[in-house]
Design an enzyme around this catalytic site. Structure first.
Site, PDB file in Angstrom:
ATOM      1  N   GLU A  48      47.739  24.300  50.758  1.00  0.00           N
ATOM      2  CA  GLU A  48      46.283  24.353  50.900  1.00  0.00           C
ATOM      3  C   GLU A  48      45.635  23.853  49.610  1.00  0.00           C
ATOM      4  OE1 GLU A  48      44.273  28.151  50.666  1.00  0.00           O
ATOM      5  OE2 GLU A  48      42.929  27.565  52.285  1.00  0.00           O
ATOM      6  N   GLU A  76      41.661  38.109  55.944  1.00  0.00           N
ATOM      7  CA  GLU A  76      41.292  36.731  56.310  1.00  0.00           C
ATOM      8  C   GLU A  76      41.758  35.861  55.155  1.00  0.00           C
ATOM      9  OE1 GLU A  76      40.372  35.790  59.085  1.00  0.00           O
ATOM     10  OE2 GLU A  76      39.510  37.551  60.058  1.00  0.00           O
ATOM     11  N   CYS A 134      37.900  27.939  54.034  1.00  0.00           N
ATOM     12  CA  CYS A 134      39.211  28.323  54.591  1.00  0.00           C
ATOM     13  C   CYS A 134      39.506  27.519  55.838  1.00  0.00           C
ATOM     14  CB  CYS A 134      39.224  29.821  54.876  1.00  0.00           C
ATOM     15  SG  CYS A 134      37.889  30.377  55.930  1.00  0.00           S
ATOM     16  N   LYS A 185      33.295  44.302  46.328  1.00  0.00           N
ATOM     17  CA  LYS A 185      33.749  43.719  45.066  1.00  0.00           C
ATOM     18  C   LYS A 185      33.670  42.197  45.181  1.00  0.00           C
ATOM     19  CE  LYS A 185      37.474  42.327  43.409  1.00  0.00           C
ATOM     20  NZ  LYS A 185      36.809  41.174  42.755  1.00  0.00           N
TER      21      LYS A 185
HETATM   22  P1  NAD Z   1      41.664  35.107  45.666  1.00  0.00           P
HETATM   23  O1  NAD Z   1      42.679  35.683  46.587  1.00  0.00           O
HETATM   24  O2  NAD Z   1      42.072  34.654  44.344  1.00  0.00           O
HETATM   25  O3  NAD Z   1      40.497  36.148  45.404  1.00  0.00           O
HETATM   26  C1  NAD Z   1      39.799  36.786  46.450  1.00  0.00           C
HETATM   27  C2  NAD Z   1      39.288  38.116  45.957  1.00  0.00           C
HETATM   28  O4  NAD Z   1      40.396  38.984  45.715  1.00  0.00           O
HETATM   29  C3  NAD Z   1      38.489  38.079  44.658  1.00  0.00           C
HETATM   30  O5  NAD Z   1      37.413  38.981  44.764  1.00  0.00           O
HETATM   31  C4  NAD Z   1      39.490  38.570  43.641  1.00  0.00           C
HETATM   32  O6  NAD Z   1      38.897  39.138  42.493  1.00  0.00           O
HETATM   33  C5  NAD Z   1      40.245  39.600  44.438  1.00  0.00           C
HETATM   34  N1  NAD Z   1      41.557  39.954  43.908  1.00  0.00           N
HETATM   35  C6  NAD Z   1      42.280  39.332  42.943  1.00  0.00           C
HETATM   36  N2  NAD Z   1      43.453  39.986  42.748  1.00  0.00           N
HETATM   37  C7  NAD Z   1      43.461  41.035  43.596  1.00  0.00           C
HETATM   38  C8  NAD Z   1      44.408  42.069  43.893  1.00  0.00           C
HETATM   39  N3  NAD Z   1      45.581  42.137  43.270  1.00  0.00           N
HETATM   40  N4  NAD Z   1      44.099  42.949  44.845  1.00  0.00           N
HETATM   41  C9  NAD Z   1      42.936  42.881  45.520  1.00  0.00           C
HETATM   42  N5  NAD Z   1      41.994  41.923  45.286  1.00  0.00           N
HETATM   43  C10 NAD Z   1      42.257  41.016  44.338  1.00  0.00           C
HETATM   44  O7  NAD Z   1      40.986  33.978  46.532  1.00  0.00           O
HETATM   45  P2  NAD Z   1      39.867  32.958  46.053  1.00  0.00           P
HETATM   46  O8  NAD Z   1      40.542  31.959  45.183  1.00  0.00           O
HETATM   47  O9  NAD Z   1      38.689  33.726  45.558  1.00  0.00           O
HETATM   48  O10 NAD Z   1      39.455  32.281  47.451  1.00  0.00           O
HETATM   49  C11 NAD Z   1      40.081  31.167  47.953  1.00  0.00           C
HETATM   50  C12 NAD Z   1      41.048  31.520  49.049  1.00  0.00           C
HETATM   51  O11 NAD Z   1      40.427  32.332  50.025  1.00  0.00           O
HETATM   52  C13 NAD Z   1      41.571  30.319  49.809  1.00  0.00           C
HETATM   53  O12 NAD Z   1      42.953  30.445  50.028  1.00  0.00           O
HETATM   54  C14 NAD Z   1      40.836  30.372  51.128  1.00  0.00           C
HETATM   55  O13 NAD Z   1      41.463  29.710  52.186  1.00  0.00           O
HETATM   56  C15 NAD Z   1      40.691  31.823  51.318  1.00  0.00           C
HETATM   57  N6  NAD Z   1      39.567  32.125  52.193  1.00  0.00           N
HETATM   58  C16 NAD Z   1      39.820  32.573  53.447  1.00  0.00           C
HETATM   59  C17 NAD Z   1      38.785  32.821  54.333  1.00  0.00           C
HETATM   60  C18 NAD Z   1      39.060  33.323  55.703  1.00  0.00           C
HETATM   61  O14 NAD Z   1      38.164  33.838  56.322  1.00  0.00           O
HETATM   62  N7  NAD Z   1      40.260  33.212  56.221  1.00  0.00           N
HETATM   63  C19 NAD Z   1      37.474  32.621  53.916  1.00  0.00           C
HETATM   64  C20 NAD Z   1      37.234  32.161  52.633  1.00  0.00           C
HETATM   65  C21 NAD Z   1      38.301  31.920  51.769  1.00  0.00           C
END
Ligand code: NAD
Length: 467
Positions: A371, A241, A275, A168
Site C-alpha cells: 500500500e 478499519e 484507504c 484520540k
Molecule cells: P497508523 O496506524 O500509523 O495510525 C493510526 C492511529 O493509531 C493514530 O492515531 C496513531 O497515533 C494510533 N496509534 C499508533 N500506535 C498505536 C498503538 N500501538 N496502539 C493504538 N493506536 C496507535 O495509521 P496512519 O498512518 O495514521 O493512517 C494511514 C493508514 O490508515 C493507511 O494504512 C490507511 O489505509 C489506513 N486507513 C484505513 C481506513 C479504513 O477505513 N479502512 C481509513 C483511513 C485510513
C-alpha cells in the site's frame, strides 16, 4: 498557553506537555498544541466511565438530539474548520470543505438511526426478547488522512447507543478535532465526549485500559495488529478499519478516456492517501497503451500546490514520514517500471510529489504489492480477466476494488468474485452513511456505518422469561 485545548470530563484543559503541528504545504509550524499525558488519558477514561451510567440512562431521543446539535454546530463553522483542516492536513480547500460537510451529514444520518429491541418469541411457554445495550467507554483512534470525517464514522453510533467516548486524534492532525471538542464541551454532559492528543504514545495505553470496553480503530494494518493483540488482555470489542491495496480491473471494452478520468480521480484524491483509493490498475492489453496515455495526460495536467490556493487539485503528502515513504516507492518504481508522468519531487518547501503513472510494471514490484498511500499509480497489463482477478485477489488486503466495463453482467460477475468488502462497477470511492463499510482479510474486522455499524457499539442481551 493555548488556543487549543484537550477535552476531559467536560473541561477544556491544557496538555501536560505541548507539541508542534506542521503545515505540510510549507513545513512551517502551524500551531503549538497540547500533548496529552498518560495521566490525562487515564483521567479522560475515568471521566467517561463516571459519565456512562447517566448517559446510558438518558433516553435515546435525548442522546440523538445532542448528536444532531453537534452536526448543526459543525456545519455553522464549515468555512473556518475547512481552512484549518487544509492547513494541518494538506488537502485542497474544496476537499476539506467536502470533509466538513460530510462530517455533518454522517453525524445527522448515523445520529438518527434507531436501536429497537426485538421480540423473538412470545407464547404460552416463554417470552424471549433481544435487547442491545451500550458497552461502556469506547476509545476512538483516528488516522491523519480524514481526521474529522473519521470521528463522525464512530462518535455518533457510539453515542446514540449510549456509550461514552475518548477520541484520540493522530499526532500530525489534532487541530480541527480539538476545535470540535470546543463544540462538544458546550453540547454534551461532562465526560460523555473526551479528546486527548498524543505523540503516537497513548494509543497503546487506551487499547490496554481495563476500563475501556471497545476500541474503534482506523489506521494501518500494522498498528491494527497491535490493537488486536493489546485488546486481547481484556477481551475488548474491536472494530478495525485498516489498510487496503484496491485494484481496478479495466476490461477491453471501455472508453479509455472516460475510464481514465474516473480512475485518476479514484487514485489521487487526498494525494492518494485514502484507504479506499485505487492503488493498482489491471488494464486489458487491448486498451493498455491508450489508458496509460490518458492517465499520463491527466497526471501532467494536475495542479499540485498548497491546498489553500484556488484551483489546486492535489496538495502535499500529509507528513514527513509519509513523504519519505512515498519517495521510497518512487525510487523503486523507477527500477521496476517505466514512469510516463510525474516522478518528480519538487524542489521547494512542503511534502509535494506530483501524481505519477508507472507502466510496464507487474505483480511482485513493491509499488504493486504494497500500500503506497500516495499519488503513484502502477498500471499492469493483462490478457485474461480471470487471471487479473486472481492477481487482484492474491493481496493480503481486501478493502475495496472496482471493475470497469460496458458489459454489466460480466462486470457484475467479476465484482462478486473480488475478495473485498466493497466493489464498485464503473466507479470507485463512492460511499455513504447508509451503506455498510468494512474490509475483508487484513483490511479489517467489523463494519462501520448503517445499522450494522451501530450494532457494533452494543452488547446483545437476551431476556428469556418463563410463562
Ligand atoms: P497508523 O496506524 O500509523 O495510525 C493510526 C492511529 O493509531 C493514530 O492515531 C496513531 O497515533 C494510533 N496509534 C499508533 N500506535 C498505536 C498503538 N500501538 N496502539 C493504538 N493506536 C496507535 O495509521 P496512519 O498512518 O495514521 O493512517 C494511514 C493508514 O490508515 C493507511 O494504512 C490507511 O489505509 C489506513 N486507513 C484505513 C481506513 C479504513 O477505513 N479502512 C481509513 C483511513 C485510513
Amino acid at each position: 498557553m493555548a488556543d487549543y485545548r484537550l477535552l476531559i470530563g467536560g473541561e477544556l484543559v491544557d496538555g501536560d506537555a505541548t507539541m508542534e503541528v506542521i503545515n505540510p504545504a510549507t513545513e512551517e509550524v502551524l500551531a503549538v498544541c497540547p500533548r496529552g499525558s498518560e495521566r490525562q488519558l487515564n483521567a479522560a477514561v475515568a471521566a467517561a466511565k463516571s459519565a456512562f451510567k447517566g448517559w446510558a440512562k438518558t433516553p435515546m431521543a435525548g442522546r440523538r438530539a445532542l448528536v444532531l446539535k453537534l452536526a448543526d454546530a459543525i456545519e455553522a463553522r464549515t468555512e473556518e474548520f475547512a481552512r484549518l483542516l487544509t492547513q494541518e492536513q494538506g488537502k485542497p480547500l474544496a476537499e476539506s470543505t467536502a470533509e466538513i460537510s460530510y462530517t455533518a451529514a454522517f453525524l445527522r444520518y448515523l445520529g438518527g438511526l434507531d436501536l429497537a429491541n426485538r421480540l423473538i418469541e412470545d407464547n404460552e411457554t416463554r417470552r424471549v426478547e433481544m435487547r442491545r445495550k451500550p458497552l461502556g467507554v469506547v476509545g476512538c483512534i483516528i488516522p491523519w488522512n480524514f481526521p474529522v470525517l473519521i470521528v463522525a464514522f464512530k462518535a455518533p453510533l457510539a453515542l446514540i447507543a449510549g456509550n461514552t467516548i475518548v477520541i484520540k486524534p493522530a499526532p500530525t492532525t489534532p487541530l480541527t478535532t480539538l476545535r470540535l471538542g470546543e463544540l462538544c464541551a458546550e453540547i454534551f454532559p461532562p465526560g460523555v465526549v473526551n479528546i486527548v492528543t498524543d505523540n503516537n504514545d497513548l494509543g497503546g495505553v487506551l487499547t490496554a485500559h481495563p476500563d475501556v470496553a471497545k476500541i474503534s480503530f482506523t489506521g494501518s494494518t500494522e498498528t491494527g495488529k497491535k490493537v488486536m493483540a493489546s485488546a486481547a488482555s481484556t477481551i475488548k470489542r474491536i472494530t478495525l478499519e485498516l489498510g487496503g491495496n484496491d485494484a481496478a480491473i479495466v476490461l477491453g471494452d471501455v472508453d479509455p478516456k472516460a475510464a481514465a478520468a474516473g480512475i485518476f480521480g479514484g487514485a489521487t484524491m487526498n494525494a492518494g492517501q485514502v484507504c479506499l483509493a485505487i492503488k493498482r490498475v489491471y488494464a486489458h492489453e487491448s486498451i493498455y497503451d491508450a489508458l496509460c496515455d490518458e492517465l499520463a495526460v491527466l497526471a501532467d495536467a494536475a495542479v499540485v500546490d498548497d491546498g489553500l490556493m484556488q484551483g489546486v487539485q492535489i496538495g502535499p503528502l500529509q507528513n514527513k514520514a509519509q513523504y519519505e515513504k512515498v519517495k521510497g516507492f518512487l525510487e523503486d518504481a523507477r527500477a521496476d517500471g517505466k514512469i510516463i508522468a510525474g516522478g518528480v519531487v519538487e524542489d521547494r518547501p512542503g511534502y509535494f510529489i506530483r501524481p505519477t503513472i508507472v507502466r510496464d510494471i507487474t505483480d511482485g514490484a513493491r509499488l504493486v504489492d504494497e500500500e503506497q498511500f500516495g499519488p503513484i499509480l502502477p498500471v499492469i497489463s493483462f490478457t485474461d480477466a480471470e487471471e487479473a482477478l486472481d492477481r487482484a485477489n492474491a493481496s493480503p488486503w481486501g478493502l475495496g476494488g472496482s471493475v470497469w466495463s460496458k458489459d454489466r453482467d460480466r462486470a457484475y460477475a467479476l465484482a462478486c468474485e473480488m475478495e473485498s468488502g466493497t466493489v464498485w462497477i464503473n466507479k470507485h470511492l463512492d460511499f455513504g452513511p447508509n451503506i455498510p463499510f468494512g474490509g475483508a482479510k487484513q483490511s479489517g474486522i467489523g463494519v462501520e456505518f448503517a445499522e450494522e455499524g451501530l450494532h457494533e457499539f452494543t452488547q446483545l442481551q437476551v431476556i428469556n422469561e418463563a410463562r
